[in-house]
Design a protein around this motif. Structure first.
Motif, PDB file in Angstrom:
ATOM      1  N   TYR A 186       7.771   3.387 -10.047  1.00 34.66           N
ATOM      2  CA  TYR A 186       6.886   3.845 -11.104  1.00 34.66           C
ATOM      3  C   TYR A 186       6.583   5.323 -10.882  1.00 34.66           C
ATOM      4  O   TYR A 186       6.242   5.740  -9.775  1.00 34.66           O
TER       5      TYR A 186
ATOM      6  N   PHE B   3      -2.571  -1.162  -9.068  1.00 32.85           N
ATOM      7  CA  PHE B   3      -2.080   0.207  -9.147  1.00 32.85           C
ATOM      8  C   PHE B   3      -3.284   1.148  -9.189  1.00 32.85           C
ATOM      9  O   PHE B   3      -4.253   0.906  -9.923  1.00 32.85           O
ATOM     10  N   TYR B   4      -3.187   2.218  -8.423  1.00 33.09           N
ATOM     11  CA  TYR B   4      -4.205   3.260  -8.415  1.00 33.09           C
ATOM     12  C   TYR B   4      -3.546   4.568  -8.846  1.00 33.09           C
ATOM     13  O   TYR B   4      -2.422   4.876  -8.433  1.00 33.09           O
TER      14      TYR B   4
ATOM     15  N   THR C 112      -7.346   2.610 -12.431  1.00 29.91           N
ATOM     16  CA  THR C 112      -6.728   1.419 -11.858  1.00 29.91           C
ATOM     17  C   THR C 112      -6.144   0.541 -12.957  1.00 29.91           C
ATOM     18  O   THR C 112      -6.578   0.587 -14.115  1.00 29.91           O
TER      19      THR C 112
ATOM     20  N   ARG D 276      -0.223   5.086  -6.680  1.00 25.20           N
ATOM     21  CA  ARG D 276      -0.045   4.258  -5.497  1.00 25.20           C
ATOM     22  C   ARG D 276      -0.356   2.798  -5.848  1.00 25.20           C
ATOM     23  O   ARG D 276      -0.890   2.498  -6.928  1.00 25.20           O
ATOM     24  N   TYR D 277      -0.062   1.876  -4.918  1.00 20.92           N
ATOM     25  CA  TYR D 277      -0.200   0.443  -5.164  1.00 20.92           C
ATOM     26  C   TYR D 277      -0.703  -0.222  -3.893  1.00 20.92           C
ATOM     27  O   TYR D 277      -0.249   0.094  -2.789  1.00 20.92           O
ATOM     28  N   ARG D 278      -1.669  -1.155  -4.061  1.00 23.01           N
ATOM     29  CA  ARG D 278      -2.183  -1.882  -2.896  1.00 23.01           C
ATOM     30  C   ARG D 278      -2.801  -3.188  -3.353  1.00 23.01           C
ATOM     31  O   ARG D 278      -3.623  -3.217  -4.280  1.00 23.01           O
TER      32      ARG D 278
ATOM     33  N   VAL E 216       7.359  -0.443  -5.620  1.00 25.16           N
ATOM     34  CA  VAL E 216       6.709  -1.745  -5.506  1.00 25.16           C
ATOM     35  C   VAL E 216       7.812  -2.793  -5.566  1.00 25.16           C
ATOM     36  O   VAL E 216       8.383  -3.041  -6.639  1.00 25.16           O
TER      37      VAL E 216
ATOM     38  N   THR F  89      -3.735  -3.484 -13.175  1.00 20.57           N
ATOM     39  CA  THR F  89      -2.949  -4.520 -12.508  1.00 20.57           C
ATOM     40  C   THR F  89      -1.509  -4.533 -12.996  1.00 20.57           C
ATOM     41  O   THR F  89      -0.655  -5.171 -12.387  1.00 20.57           O
TER      42      THR F  89
ATOM     43  N   THR G 134       0.857  -1.194   0.000  1.00 27.65           N
ATOM     44  CA  THR G 134       0.000   0.000   0.000  1.00 27.65           C
ATOM     45  C   THR G 134       0.875   1.219   0.000  1.00 27.65           C
ATOM     46  O   THR G 134       1.960   1.226   0.564  1.00 27.65           O
TER      47      THR G 134
ATOM     48  N   ALA H 213       1.360  -1.593 -14.319  1.00 27.23           N
ATOM     49  CA  ALA H 213       1.556  -0.151 -14.464  1.00 27.23           C
ATOM     50  C   ALA H 213       1.694   0.266 -15.923  1.00 27.23           C
ATOM     51  O   ALA H 213       1.409   1.414 -16.275  1.00 27.23           O
TER      52      ALA H 213
END
Length: 543
Positions: A64, A123-124, A139, A117-119, A59, A141, A6, A143
């Motif tokens: 990224y 990727f968001y 979003t 961001r990533y969680r 990540v 999956t 996250t 980047a």
């Protein structure tokens, strides 16, 4: 919590395999003392040319980076690195119509200030489509893409949104309170400070009313908030002072993601204001853990040149500096030092691929509307519709100017009725071009509605249009004030070189043009079909 899992926390693990599970920050990440220094000084800029408003996420061992693109398409480049030094564009978030309201977006609008961001394997990217769709969550999956169509954060109007997750998984969007999307917001110089809502990331629905977190230290335009969880505190890092020479980064901290926040004792803790450093306007930063376990801030900055450091031809670029948490738990950062890469960059494009490479941009519409790589193999054909470079949607493809000193050329074949050429563009009001039609070459300089041109007749056949960006060589004080000189030239079909004009580069700089993007090198057609081949760029930051 880990940034591999996250982006709420600035502590990271070495792999992304523990997605969703809490983790304990490493000793290096938790230490109050200064982390080990990098083995070599950071290159600066780390990404040169028109790459403003950077956001970065780590990540595992990968980084990224995302940047603003405003009215240009494809929008929001995603760059990848494993060392924070060498960056490669791997894709774009906006690669198809409808993701942004680009077609009618005014200059200065469009894709503003992403946060990536990533969680839990996703990727968001949250961004404001200013004067367009509003605040949007994309979003993916991977980047590199494809990215989603985007979900609008309904009823929330602000810029520079950040995304973070609380310890219980609550998603927080923290943003700057300038309304560019509702049509009912405050004036351009009014500001609501740093605000926050909780959101449902699947629907975009706000789960709470906006709350005020911090108005900054009293400097103008508190913006670019980023929220991090490190140790016992939540840190709120913002930009303030405006994106001009007063730009800086300040920090506050609190015990929860919603505060209350206590301002740091040395704000702004990063700024170049009132100094003679070669990198100015430093701000709008994002904090990230470095490969050696230290910390760095990636931010925008500008490289003003001329005797009084008055004009930034490259616009806002991406820079880096080392940072650390002090013994009393506050952030500090080193001055941002200029360290351009010593090697020249050479780009050659013969247009022999099936698609344009990802560095080619277009304006408000995708190049597929007017460009063909199949009509004449080894050439790109652009179809003009009467729009010129003064219009919002010209038929152009463009690349960023990456260096202060550069030589650019392209072979232009206008046929019997086409008109088009090679340009350096800042916006609709500021551009220089070498335009080719059957038997005529015209150099033109357009500055704030004032235009001057120089024409000559040439033999029939393709013409090589050239742009050279050189230092001013005058001996007077006035000649030493500018950023650069742009030499507009052509080589006709008989091989004869012609210098058509030399124009002052200061009018295509951030300070003069004042729009938010930067210089791009454009191939364009205004009427008929115009074909181009053998694009060549060679740039260096040394004279």
């Amino acid at each position: 919590m880990s940034t591999a899992d996250t982006a709420t926390s600035v502590a990271t693990t070495d792999t992304a395999s523990t997605a969703g599970a809490p983790s304990t920050p490493s000793t290096a990440a938790s230490a109050a003392s200064t982390p080990s220094p990098a083995t070599a000084p950071w290159p600066n800029p780390i990404v040169s040319g028109f790459y403003p408003d950077p956001s970065v996420v780590k990540v595992g061992g990968d980084y990224y980076l995302a940047n603003s693109t405003f009215e240009y398409l494809p929008g929001i480049p995603i760059l990848h690195s494993t060392d924070l030094r060498k960056w490669t564009v791997i894709g774009h978030v906006v690669d198809r119509p409808g993701q942004l309201h680009s077609f009618d977006i005014p200059t200065l609008g469009g894709a503003w200030a992403p946060t990536i961001r990533y969680r839990n394997g996703v990727f968001y990217l949250v961004i404001t489509d200013a004067m367009g769709r509003g605040m949007i969550i994309f979003t993916a999956t991977d980047a590199a893409g494809p990215w989603s169509d985007g979900i609008v954060v309904d009823g929330v109007h602000g810029i520079d949104p950040d995304l973070a997750w609380g310890d219980d998984g609550t998603a927080y969007i923290t943003y700057s309170g300038l309304d560019t999307t509702s049509g009912a917001g405050p004036g351009a110089h009014e500001h609501g400070g740093i605000l926050q809502v909780t959101v449902n990331l699947e629907t975009g629905a706000p789960l709470s009313a906006p709350i005020s977190l911090w108005m900054g230290t009293g400097l103008k335009f508190p913006e670019a908030p980023h929220l991090y969880h490190h140790g016992e505190y939540w840190y709120l890092m913002i930009a303030e002072g405006g994106t001009e020479r007063g730009h800086g980064i300040s920090v506050a901290r609190g015990s929860s993601p919603s505060g209350p926040f206590e301002p740091g004792p040395n704000n702004p803790f990063l700024s170049a204001r009132s100094t003679s450093r070669p990198i100015q306007n430093t701000g709008h930063g994002d904090l990230v853990e470095t490969p050696d376990g230290g910390w760095a801030i990636i931010m925008l900055g500008m490289r003003p040149t001329g005797m009084t450091q008055a004009f930034s031809a490259m616009g806002r670029e991406t820079f880096i500096t080392s940072a650390r948490f002090t013994a009393d738990g506050w952030l500090e950062a080193d001055p941002v030092m200029l360290n351009p890469r010593p090697e020249a960059l050479v780009i050659d494009d013969g247009f022999d691929a099936e698609t344009l490479d990802s560095d080619w941009l277009s304006m408000r519409r995708f190049a597929s509307d007017f460009a063909s790589l199949t009509a004449r193999p080894g050439w790109v054909e652009l179809s003009g519709d009467g729009s010129t470079l003064n219009d919002p949607r010209p038929a152009l493809i463009a690349r960023r100017q990456r260096h202060a000193f550069a030589q650019v050329s392209v072979v232009v074949d206008p046929g019997s009725s086409g008109v088009g050429g090679l340009a350096v563009r800042y916006d609709e009001d500021h551009h220089y071009e070498v335009e080719v039609s059957a038997g005529v070459v015209t150099a033109r300089a357009s500055v704030a509605g004032i235009s001057q041109q120089w024409s000559l007749e040439v033999p029939a056949g393709p013409v090589t249009a050239t742009l050279d960006f050189v230092a001013s060589v005058g001996t007077s004080l006035l000649s030493q004030l500018t950023s650069d000189i742009v030499v507009l030239g052509a080589i006709d079909s008989a091989g004869t070189s012609h210098e058509l004009a030399r124009v002052d580069g200061r009018y295509l700089s951030q300070e003069t043009a004042a729009s938010f993007a930067g210089r791009v090198l454009a191939l364009y057609a205004t009427s008929g079909t115009v074909e181009f081949t053998d694009f060549h760029y060679e740039g260096s930051d040394s004279k």
